[in-house]
Design an enzyme around this catalytic site. Sequence first.
Site, mmCIF file in Angstrom:
data_model
loop_
_atom_site.group_PDB
_atom_site.id
_atom_site.type_symbol
_atom_site.label_atom_id
_atom_site.label_comp_id
_atom_site.label_asym_id
_atom_site.label_seq_id
_atom_site.Cartn_x
_atom_site.Cartn_y
_atom_site.Cartn_z
ATOM 1 N N ASP A 99 0.856 -1.177 0.000
ATOM 2 C CA ASP A 99 0.000 0.000 0.000
ATOM 3 C C ASP A 99 0.902 1.240 0.000
ATOM 4 O O ASP A 99 1.766 1.380 0.864
ATOM 5 C CB ASP A 99 -0.832 -0.041 1.297
ATOM 6 C CG ASP A 99 -2.172 0.644 1.171
ATOM 7 O OD1 ASP A 99 -2.222 1.722 0.572
ATOM 8 O OD2 ASP A 99 -3.161 0.095 1.700
ATOM 9 N N ASP A 201 -2.922 4.741 -2.151
ATOM 10 C CA ASP A 201 -3.891 5.334 -1.236
ATOM 11 C C ASP A 201 -4.272 6.766 -1.631
ATOM 12 O O ASP A 201 -3.410 7.549 -2.029
ATOM 13 C CB ASP A 201 -3.227 5.365 0.155
ATOM 14 C CG ASP A 201 -4.143 5.833 1.247
ATOM 15 O OD1 ASP A 201 -5.078 5.102 1.590
ATOM 16 O OD2 ASP A 201 -3.934 6.947 1.774
ATOM 17 N N GLU A 258 -6.746 4.024 -5.124
ATOM 18 C CA GLU A 258 -7.969 4.438 -4.443
ATOM 19 C C GLU A 258 -8.321 5.831 -4.952
ATOM 20 O O GLU A 258 -7.548 6.763 -4.773
ATOM 21 C CB GLU A 258 -7.746 4.470 -2.938
ATOM 22 C CG GLU A 258 -9.024 4.807 -2.207
ATOM 23 C CD GLU A 258 -8.785 5.217 -0.759
ATOM 24 O OE1 GLU A 258 -9.642 4.919 0.077
ATOM 25 O OE2 GLU A 258 -7.758 5.868 -0.467
ATOM 26 N N HIS A 331 -11.114 -2.164 4.425
ATOM 27 C CA HIS A 331 -10.913 -1.791 5.832
ATOM 28 C C HIS A 331 -11.578 -0.474 6.205
ATOM 29 O O HIS A 331 -11.516 -0.077 7.361
ATOM 30 C CB HIS A 331 -9.415 -1.719 6.099
ATOM 31 C CG HIS A 331 -8.759 -0.646 5.275
ATOM 32 N ND1 HIS A 331 -8.660 -0.727 3.898
ATOM 33 C CD2 HIS A 331 -8.222 0.534 5.614
ATOM 34 C CE1 HIS A 331 -8.069 0.362 3.443
ATOM 35 N NE2 HIS A 331 -7.798 1.142 4.461
ATOM 36 N N ASP A 332 -12.162 0.223 5.235
ATOM 37 C CA ASP A 332 -12.827 1.505 5.523
ATOM 38 C C ASP A 332 -14.341 1.396 5.460
ATOM 39 O O ASP A 332 -15.037 2.397 5.644
ATOM 40 C CB ASP A 332 -12.408 2.567 4.491
ATOM 41 C CG ASP A 332 -10.941 2.897 4.540
ATOM 42 O OD1 ASP A 332 -10.354 2.828 5.639
ATOM 43 O OD2 ASP A 332 -10.371 3.233 3.484
HETATM 44 C C1 GLC Z 1 -7.464 5.804 2.636
HETATM 45 C C2 GLC Z 1 -7.350 4.571 3.501
HETATM 46 C C3 GLC Z 1 -7.841 4.893 4.870
HETATM 47 C C4 GLC Z 1 -6.984 5.991 5.445
HETATM 48 C C5 GLC Z 1 -6.934 7.195 4.508
HETATM 49 C C6 GLC Z 1 -5.830 8.123 4.882
HETATM 50 O O1 GLC Z 1 -8.761 6.194 2.448
HETATM 51 O O2 GLC Z 1 -8.020 3.510 2.911
HETATM 52 O O3 GLC Z 1 -7.858 3.791 5.722
HETATM 53 O O4 GLC Z 1 -7.488 6.388 6.674
HETATM 54 O O5 GLC Z 1 -6.698 6.830 3.176
HETATM 55 O O6 GLC Z 1 -4.596 7.573 4.551
#
Ligand code: GLC
Length: 554
Positions: A99, A201, A258, A331-332
């Site tokens: 990641d 990310d 993402e 995980h979110d």
């Molecule tokens: C992304 C991750 C999340 C994190 C955020 C800040 O959305 O998936 O878990 O809190 O980025 O890095």
Amino acid sequence: MENRKWWQNTVVYQVYPKSFADTTGNGTGDIQGILGKLDYLESLGVGAIWLTPVYSSPMVDNGYDISDYCGIDPSYGTMEDMEELIRAAKEHGIRIVMDLVYNHSSNQHPWFQESCRSRDNEKSDWYIWRDAKPDGRPPTNWRGIFGGSAWTWCEARQQYYLHTFAEQQPDLNWENPEVRQALYDAANFWLDRGVGGFRIDAITYIKKPGEFLDGEPDAADGMVSVHAMTANTKGILEFLHEFRREVFDGHDIFTVAEANGVGPAELSDWVGEKGAFDMLFEFSHMCLQFPEVETWCKECPWKLTDLKRALSDSQKATAKNGWYPIFFENHDQPRSVNQFFPHGGDKKLAAKAIAAVLMTLRGTPFVYEGQELGMENVAWDSIDCYDDISSHGQYELALQEGFSEREALSFVHTYSRDNARTPMQWTAERNAGFTSGKPWLPVQEGYASCNAAVEDGDPDSVLNWYRRLIQWRQGNEAVLCGAYEELLAESEEIYAFFRSSGNRKVCTVVNFSLQEIPFPDILPKGARRMFGNYAEEKEGCLRAQEAVIYEVQE
Ligand code: GLC
């Protein structure tokens, strides 16, 4: 599709290491824990693990606040453990996907420590610094994604710095070529160690607008979400193309970014031959309750046709160009059985129905740890029981919006990221076999029956349903690359689609409602029932939450 890449034929499994398997008894998972579960992952049939961050971190956001991009956090183990994991996983036919958290670092990163010391040090413009407004207030009224102002004051510099997320996650200044080079170097460090790809990310936030302006407030706090002001800013693609050239090109890996804020219509700029990445996590099907800003207390009702439209749009957008990462959990997000069957019903039927869609859409399926067991949400008694930083921010925001504590907590129950972060359920023993110590988050209540050991021995379990689907999928050209065609698009009960390649077709039919309904007249002659989440077929009808997959040879 003759020249498919390995990752287009595979299934990816996401490990959230803190909650996966603890071998030291300290209550948090570790890399040795993952090593101990490789046989399990191989038996599931996955070809890659997306590992959420295991880098050195103060853990304000569970590792998404990184203080050394090339170091392993001692709570997870050592660099030797990590190298062992990459090697041993490969022996199990599994590649490790790291990641990359490149929109921001931790405020404990030496780069930031130096940057905040003065206005004229070597790293002084590695982050986004701005003067206060004449009255001392932050430069803009932007709200960070975890709540509160997106700006924090630094005494030493007498300036504010921008943080899209928590104040401990200062945004890096991508306009500075030295910053970009340092980030590319870190990614190349991991390529040299043999990783199979990257999940990138929060990438839509790296480009900031030319001018920083106040926005129209979107809530009672007088602020506007930073997302609305900075996501997907014009010019971002130039950075991303450079990133691709400097890091990804020429390697047999995959990238999945993402990309909150990029809709299906823009996908072709972002992925595929001309795009920057191989795949993009876009969230149109995951944020149905939040058509504009993800403010939990402002949830809107959604309909099955909204979900289907979002999925079909993404399928169409990646039909000719690019590739789609299919996912219903991470995980979110809350657990999918709760998210997509919000009105109750049977959780095992729900878990299998979601898996049927996940494994038959066009793209690479991503399974989040515990999803293959049918794990569910939690609902704890007080906000103090929650660890997730965004749950606290959203709870406060709900109170500010005039909701009672009980109401604010109910939003947390539905949407908290801790729903997905409770310990993985391995056995029916104490702490679900996750740790011999005290788990960092309580184990979800249902673990006595919902766990890997019990499900392994039950042919009818969610786990074995996943295994069978994955195995079948790997050898099925129509599923791996066939064209997608939605049926009954207007139905508020049924999601049905064909996948076709040559003279072979697969048809998935899922009843998302909790009622028995007539079976629609959609199946071609000779359709064979391959999978059904009810043991027996019932002529002429689709039962509550029934999911069936058919194969047809014409
Ligand atoms: C992304 C991750 C999340 C994190 C955020 C800040 O959305 O998936 O878990 O809190 O980025 O890095």
